[in-house]
Design a protein around this motif. Structure first.
Motif, PDB file in Angstrom:
ATOM      1  N   LYS A 148     -27.965  48.679  33.281  1.00 39.90           N
ATOM      2  CA  LYS A 148     -27.921  49.933  32.147  1.00 39.90           C
ATOM      3  C   LYS A 148     -27.078  49.842  31.213  1.00 39.90           C
ATOM      4  CE  LYS A 148     -26.882  53.563  34.474  1.00 39.90           C
ATOM      5  NZ  LYS A 148     -26.211  54.597  35.337  1.00 39.90           N
ATOM      6  N   ARG A 149     -26.190  48.482  31.116  1.00 44.99           N
ATOM      7  CA  ARG A 149     -25.343  48.556  29.793  1.00 44.99           C
ATOM      8  C   ARG A 149     -25.733  47.070  29.087  1.00 44.99           C
ATOM      9  NH1 ARG A 149     -23.238  50.739  34.347  1.00 44.99           N
ATOM     10  NH2 ARG A 149     -21.376  52.075  33.964  1.00 44.99           N
ATOM     11  N   MET A 150     -27.026  46.678  29.428  1.00 49.37           N
ATOM     12  CA  MET A 150     -27.358  45.621  28.547  1.00 49.37           C
ATOM     13  C   MET A 150     -28.118  46.076  27.158  1.00 49.37           C
ATOM     14  SD  MET A 150     -28.244  42.530  30.953  1.00 49.37           S
ATOM     15  CE  MET A 150     -27.051  41.441  31.845  1.00 49.37           C
ATOM     16  N   ASN A 151     -28.271  45.384  26.164  1.00 47.20           N
ATOM     17  CA  ASN A 151     -28.969  45.701  25.063  1.00 47.20           C
ATOM     18  C   ASN A 151     -30.250  44.868  25.286  1.00 47.20           C
ATOM     19  OD1 ASN A 151     -28.939  43.045  24.107  1.00 47.20           O
ATOM     20  ND2 ASN A 151     -26.903  43.376  23.220  1.00 47.20           N
ATOM     21  N   ARG A 152     -31.334  45.441  24.379  1.00 49.16           N
ATOM     22  CA  ARG A 152     -32.877  44.975  24.317  1.00 49.16           C
ATOM     23  C   ARG A 152     -32.948  43.523  24.682  1.00 49.16           C
ATOM     24  NH1 ARG A 152     -37.271  44.059  21.009  1.00 49.16           N
ATOM     25  NH2 ARG A 152     -39.198  44.681  22.024  1.00 49.16           N
ATOM     26  N   THR A 153     -32.340  42.692  23.750  1.00 45.94           N
ATOM     27  CA  THR A 153     -32.093  41.272  23.971  1.00 45.94           C
ATOM     28  C   THR A 153     -31.747  40.704  25.080  1.00 45.94           C
ATOM     29  OG1 THR A 153     -31.793  41.074  21.433  1.00 45.94           O
ATOM     30  CG2 THR A 153     -31.406  39.057  22.646  1.00 45.94           C
ATOM     31  N   GLU A 154     -30.669  41.242  25.729  1.00 40.34           N
ATOM     32  CA  GLU A 154     -30.143  40.848  26.860  1.00 40.34           C
ATOM     33  C   GLU A 154     -31.013  41.336  27.995  1.00 40.34           C
ATOM     34  OE1 GLU A 154     -25.352  41.326  26.498  1.00 40.34           O
ATOM     35  OE2 GLU A 154     -26.319  42.990  26.742  1.00 40.34           O
ATOM     36  N   LEU A 155     -31.824  42.304  28.069  1.00 38.77           N
ATOM     37  CA  LEU A 155     -32.636  42.742  28.967  1.00 38.77           C
ATOM     38  C   LEU A 155     -33.795  41.766  29.185  1.00 38.77           C
ATOM     39  CD1 LEU A 155     -32.532  46.611  28.698  1.00 38.77           C
ATOM     40  CD2 LEU A 155     -31.845  45.369  30.702  1.00 38.77           C
ATOM     41  N   ILE A 156     -34.321  41.161  27.688  1.00 41.70           N
ATOM     42  CA  ILE A 156     -35.488  40.566  27.830  1.00 41.70           C
ATOM     43  C   ILE A 156     -35.158  39.063  28.439  1.00 41.70           C
ATOM     44  CG2 ILE A 156     -36.967  39.239  26.248  1.00 41.70           C
ATOM     45  CD1 ILE A 156     -36.663  41.430  24.477  1.00 41.70           C
ATOM     46  N   ARG A 157     -33.914  38.750  27.925  1.00 47.01           N
ATOM     47  CA  ARG A 157     -33.546  37.361  28.579  1.00 47.01           C
ATOM     48  C   ARG A 157     -33.276  37.518  30.097  1.00 47.01           C
ATOM     49  NH1 ARG A 157     -28.020  35.960  25.731  1.00 47.01           N
ATOM     50  NH2 ARG A 157     -27.963  34.137  27.199  1.00 47.01           N
ATOM     51  N   ALA A 158     -32.814  38.431  30.403  1.00 48.97           N
ATOM     52  CA  ALA A 158     -32.519  38.755  32.041  1.00 48.97           C
ATOM     53  C   ALA A 158     -34.119  38.597  32.657  1.00 48.97           C
ATOM     54  CB  ALA A 158     -31.821  40.169  32.416  1.00 48.97           C
ATOM     55  N   ALA A 159     -34.887  39.357  32.190  1.00 53.03           N
ATOM     56  CA  ALA A 159     -36.378  39.315  32.780  1.00 53.03           C
ATOM     57  C   ALA A 159     -36.937  38.210  32.916  1.00 53.03           C
ATOM     58  CB  ALA A 159     -37.306  40.141  31.928  1.00 53.03           C
ATOM     59  N   TRP A 160     -36.871  37.258  31.590  1.00 55.60           N
ATOM     60  CA  TRP A 160     -37.427  35.707  31.597  1.00 55.60           C
ATOM     61  C   TRP A 160     -36.777  35.076  32.686  1.00 55.60           C
ATOM     62  CZ3 TRP A 160     -41.179  33.257  30.250  1.00 55.60           C
ATOM     63  CH2 TRP A 160     -41.166  31.809  30.197  1.00 55.60           C
ATOM     64  N   HIS A 161     -35.405  35.080  32.766  1.00 56.91           N
ATOM     65  CA  HIS A 161     -34.611  34.279  33.895  1.00 56.91           C
ATOM     66  C   HIS A 161     -35.259  34.472  35.099  1.00 56.91           C
ATOM     67  CE1 HIS A 161     -32.136  32.803  30.611  1.00 56.91           C
ATOM     68  NE2 HIS A 161     -31.242  33.814  30.623  1.00 56.91           N
ATOM     69  N   ARG A 162     -35.452  36.009  35.409  1.00 59.62           N
ATOM     70  CA  ARG A 162     -36.139  36.124  36.837  1.00 59.62           C
ATOM     71  C   ARG A 162     -37.347  35.633  36.949  1.00 59.62           C
ATOM     72  NH1 ARG A 162     -34.298  40.162  40.321  1.00 59.62           N
ATOM     73  NH2 ARG A 162     -32.297  39.573  39.546  1.00 59.62           N
ATOM     74  N   ILE A 163     -38.285  35.945  35.937  1.00 57.36           N
ATOM     75  CA  ILE A 163     -39.652  35.254  36.124  1.00 57.36           C
ATOM     76  C   ILE A 163     -39.638  33.854  36.344  1.00 57.36           C
ATOM     77  CG2 ILE A 163     -41.656  34.678  34.798  1.00 57.36           C
ATOM     78  CD1 ILE A 163     -41.057  37.601  33.541  1.00 57.36           C
TER      79      ILE A 163
END
Length: 273
Positions: A81-96
């Motif tokens: 909830k506290r991450m910015n857009r760039t961090e969220l994209i990175r988090a999604a990529w690391h999960r994928i």
């Protein structure tokens, strides 16, 4: 009070001696179980999570597991909830890509930037049920006139949050709550907290900058109280969110030494309505 029993040990009433009755609630870091138990302590409540070192229990002892980083799903949601857009994209990529090392580093970097205020917010968001349970255990002990000790590892983060919620229910002023929290900023509490975080680091569970998390400066609790006002209308609003009734809050206030509002309108005033 004999601090050989536990580091960072004090009666909760010392936060506001003119309002609270002593010898009912005691807070501390994890006790030294070979030391003499203070006479006022009849029951205990351990806020440490299951992954942390547990000691033998005495009669009347209870656990409410509030793991700092143990419940990855709940803590992860609070952090996302506290991450910015760039961090969220990175988090999604690391999960994928199933890159757990990169994902852990991303989360740790964000927590390091947020420091203790962010850690407190995540604990509160991830564990409302546990803090609600802890509040009710306190209420039960007070009803039975049983002095209760509550603690975590260092006696400043999880213990500090529960103390803040209890003091708020007792109408203690915010400046006194902040001052009570800051009493845990001494070298003894810092040493205990440092040892606890090092234990996690040895297991490779956090990847945090330990020095950011072993103190208890006043601004941390000030930030936490501001967060609670913004998100829940204040600590009492959070307790309602955690399933604690207004009547339970009023009972704790009364049993800790304050007169209790009797009418519905006075209860509305109590909640800030």
């Amino acid at each position: 009070m004999d601090t050989t029993f536990a580091p960072n040990l004090r009666d909760l009433s010392t936060a506001c001696p003119d309002r609270l009755v002593p010898s009912r609630l005691v807070r501390s870091a994890a006790p030294r179980w070979d030391a003499h138990v203070p006479p006022v302590v009849k029951e205990g409540m351990d806020l440490r999570g299951g992954a942390e070192k547990q000691h033998p229990l005495w009669k009347g002892f209870q656990h409410v597991h509030v793991q700092p980083m143990g419940d990855k799903e709940r803590i992860g949601k609070a952090l996302l909830k506290r991450m910015n857009r760039t961090e969220l994209i990175r988090a999604a990529w690391h999960r994928i890509t199933r890159d757990e090392t990169a994902e852990k580093k991303l989360f740790a970097d964000r927590i390091n930037r947020g420091g203790l205020p962010l850690l407190n917010e995540m604990l509160l968001e991830a564990h409302p049920g546990e803090f609600g349970d802890a509040f009710r255990i306190v209420e039960s002990a007070l009803r039975r006139n049983r002095g209760l000790l509550f603690f975590c590892a260092a006696g400043k983060d999880r213990t500090g949050l529960l103390a803040m919620l209890l003091l708020s229910a007792c109408e203690v002023r915010e400046e006194d709550i902040v001052a009570d929290y800051a009493k845990s900023n001494g070298p003894e509490a810092r040493s205990v907290a440092l040892e606890g975080f090092k234990t996690y680091e040895e297991k490779g569970e956090l990847g945090l900058d330990v020095e950011r998390f072993v103190q208890a400066p006043p601004h941390v609790m000030e930030s936490t109280l501001h967060y609670l006002r913004k998100e829940y209308g204040g600590p009492k609003g959070y307790l309602l969110h955690a399933g604690v009734s207004t009547e339970s809050m009023l009972q704790v206030q009364r049993m800790m030494g304050e007169p209790v509002p009797a009418s519905a309108s006075e209860r509305d005033v109590f909640l800030g309505g």
